[in-house]
Design a protein around this motif. Structure first.
Motif, short mmCIF file in Angstrom:
data_model
loop_
_atom_site.label_atom_id
_atom_site.label_comp_id
_atom_site.label_asym_id
_atom_site.label_seq_id
_atom_site.Cartn_x
_atom_site.Cartn_y
_atom_site.Cartn_z
N ILE A 43 40.32 15.25 -13.84
CA ILE A 43 39.86 14.42 -12.71
C ILE A 43 39.79 15.25 -11.42
N LEU A 44 40.83 16.03 -11.16
CA LEU A 44 40.86 16.83 -9.92
C LEU A 44 39.79 17.92 -9.94
N ALA A 45 39.59 18.54 -11.10
CA ALA A 45 38.60 19.61 -11.20
C ALA A 45 37.19 19.05 -11.05
N LEU A 46 36.93 17.91 -11.64
CA LEU A 46 35.59 17.31 -11.53
C LEU A 46 35.28 16.97 -10.07
N GLU A 47 36.27 16.45 -9.39
CA GLU A 47 36.06 16.10 -7.97
C GLU A 47 35.72 17.34 -7.14
N LYS B 285 32.16 18.71 -8.02
CA LYS B 285 31.06 17.89 -7.49
C LYS B 285 30.83 18.12 -6.00
N ALA B 286 31.85 18.57 -5.29
CA ALA B 286 31.74 18.70 -3.84
C ALA B 286 31.09 20.01 -3.39
N LEU B 287 30.86 20.96 -4.32
CA LEU B 287 30.32 22.26 -3.91
C LEU B 287 28.90 22.13 -3.38
N TYR C 151 28.14 21.91 -9.06
CA TYR C 151 27.77 20.82 -9.97
C TYR C 151 26.28 20.54 -9.83
N PHE C 152 25.80 20.53 -8.59
CA PHE C 152 24.39 20.21 -8.37
C PHE C 152 23.48 21.18 -9.13
N GLN C 153 23.75 22.48 -9.00
CA GLN C 153 22.86 23.44 -9.68
C GLN C 153 23.05 23.45 -11.19
N GLY D 146 30.44 8.12 -10.26
CA GLY D 146 29.06 8.47 -9.92
C GLY D 146 28.98 9.89 -9.40
N PHE D 147 27.89 10.18 -8.70
CA PHE D 147 27.73 11.49 -8.05
C PHE D 147 26.87 11.29 -6.82
N GLU D 148 27.35 11.79 -5.68
CA GLU D 148 26.57 11.72 -4.44
C GLU D 148 26.17 13.12 -4.02
N ASN D 149 25.07 13.21 -3.32
CA ASN D 149 24.64 14.49 -2.77
C ASN D 149 25.77 15.07 -1.92
N PRO D 150 26.25 16.29 -2.26
CA PRO D 150 27.31 16.88 -1.43
C PRO D 150 26.83 17.27 -0.04
N GLU D 151 25.51 17.29 0.16
CA GLU D 151 24.96 17.61 1.49
C GLU D 151 24.93 16.34 2.34
#
Ligand code: TYR
Length: 457
Positions: free
Chosen positions: A45-49, A52-54, A62-64, A193-198
């Motif tokens: 859980i901590l690693a996924l969070e 995703k924020a990179l 995560y985005f790329q 879910g996943f939100e745009n980190p930008e």
């Protein structure tokens, strides 16, 4: 792991850990009482969070990594851009409707698994804990493997074919060092879910087709009329048309709608409307029935019919209810879990160019890889065989030695040629993982290598 943008990224496995670590069911990991599994769940859980924020310009964000599959449809890690590849399908790296559908996604899962692991290691390093605690946490990380969503089995929390319970909760319980011995700690659930980190000036995630200045090359586009560029977060049954606009663009997880569809398991008719067998096609039943047929030799005697939708017309089934390839069943799970309609709810999972942005994608594809491993365990010698009616392997089908773009198999090798192949990905146990249901029971293998029938079950 090299994090510098100019260094080639080798799609390595997590180093071997004794006892061959297992990929296990997400629900077993999430509900574990065993201290080692609780640590692994916490780290996951901590690693996924963190992952995703990179920011989107990082190659290992995560985005790329999600973007390798479809949009933004640009070169990754120095490989040829997807539009330049000799494929007749869409200009994306992902392999669909092709014999490499199962093997392309295998190194893809390895990249994701390896990156989560490296974040786990960084998190453990950053903690102020004793040496012996650190040793324990490192062991938890090194023996952790990507969990899977077994969608062909009823979930225990609702006795339905559905999303795993942890995809229906806004928060989860984790057990980091300071909470390890207590009842745990509530934590915002990164599987939601996943939100745009930008983010924009107001701190809110930007639409994924509207990246900040200098990052425009990562903009994602609309696919036909689907408004992906306007979405700032992924949805499951969340996007709907209202008047001239849309709702749900910020990302909505309507897990109840997803569960209703998954449990109804309305698999799509694989025959085109003008095909003579279209009207007599009978759906196979639920997802477990479909998987059962997929494993049966009545349906799939060859790699080609098992692996993808490409040779569906050549399926060797002797029961006249349509074919059951791994890819076809997998397509249905994408559509059922994401939602395909702007009237009743659309979601990223249902559309190839954006599906991998949803965290559910990785759990789904881990299960696809597990079903592949199970089929290989049953039919090892059927590797890359084709139905006789196809005249053997058609000349335009990919071969096992062909490169799986853009996954590199050498550090700092030639980014154009040093790529994984299906052949290299054939034996998953060489990739340092096993599936929990493929581990023989203790004592099931005699010392001379023969099977102990009683213990083997
Ligand atoms: N939309 C595809 C179909 O209907 C299913 C699919 C969706 C397949 C996303 C792959 C994917 O990544 O066949």
């Amino acid at each position: 792991i090299p994090l510098l943008p100019n260094v080639e990224f080798k799609t390595k496995t997590i180093p071997y850990a004794p006892g061959m670590p297992v990929r296990q069911r997400l629900s077993d990991l999430a509900a574990a009482n065993n201290p080692m599994l609780k640590m692994q769940w916490t780290l996951f859980i901590l690693a996924l969070e963190k992952f995703k924020a990179l920011p989107v310009e990082q190659k290992l964000s995560y985005f790329q990594i999600a973007g390798i599959h479809g949009y933004p449809a640009t070169s990754w890690d120095g490989a040829d851009p997807p539009a330049d590849l000799p494929k007749d399908a869409d200009p994306f790296y992902c392999a669909h409707n092709s014999l490499t559908f199962p093997t392309w996604h295998r190194p893809y899962m390895l990249v994701f698994e390896k990156l989560l692991w490296s974040h786990m290691k960084d998190i453990i390093k950053s903690w102020d804990i004793t040496d012996s605690e650190r040793t324990e946490w490192n062991e938890a990380a090194d023996t952790w493997r990507l969990p899977y969503w077994d969608w062909a089995r009823k979930q225990t929390y609702n006795n339905l074919f559905s999303l795993p319970e942890s995809f229906t909760k806004n928060s989860v319980t984790i057990y980091p060092p300071n909470a390890k011995d207590s009842t745990g700690q509530d934590y915002l659930n990164p599987l939601w879910g996943f939100e745009n980190p930008e983010k924009g000036p107001d701190g809110k995630p930007l639409a994924m087709g509207n990246m900040p200045a200098g990052k425009e090359q990562w903009n994602i586009k609309d696919d036909d009329s689907l408004p992906w560029s306007q979405c700032s977060g992924v949805s499951r049954y969340g996007i709907k048309q209202e008047g001239n606009g849309y709702v749900g663009l910020e990302g909505i997880n309507d897990f109840e709608a997803a569960n209703a569809s998954i449990s109804s398991a309305n698999l799509y008719n694989p025959y085109p409307a003008d095909h003579p067998d279209h009207d007599s096609w009978v759906a196979p039943g639920n997802l477990a029935d479909a998987v059962n047929r997929m494993f049966s030799l009545d349906y799939n005697r060859t790699w080609a019919t098992f692996a993808s939708t490409k040779w569906w017309n050549e399926s060797e089934h002797e029961i006249s209810t349509g074919y059951m390839s791994l890819e076809y069943i997998h397509n249905n799970v994408h559509n059922l879990s994401g939602g395909t309609s702007l009237e009743t709810g659309l979601g990223h999972m249902s559309d190839v160019p954006v599906a991998a942005f949803d965290p559910l994608f990785w759990l789904h594809h881990c299960n696809v890889d597990r079903l592949l491993s199970m089929w290989q365990a049953l039919h090892w010698d059927a590797w890359w065989t084709a139905p006789s009616s196809s005249g053997g392997n058609a000349t335009d089908d990919p071969r096992p030695e062909d490169p799986l773009q853009p996954f590199h198999n050498k550090d700092n090798g030639d980014p154009k040629v040093d790529l994984w192949t299906s052949e290299q990905a054939r034996d998953w146990t060489k990739l340092n993982y096993q599936y929990d249901n493929l581990v023989p029971n203790d004592g099931a293998i005699n010392e001379d290598g023969t099977l102990n029938e009683e213990k083997y079950k």
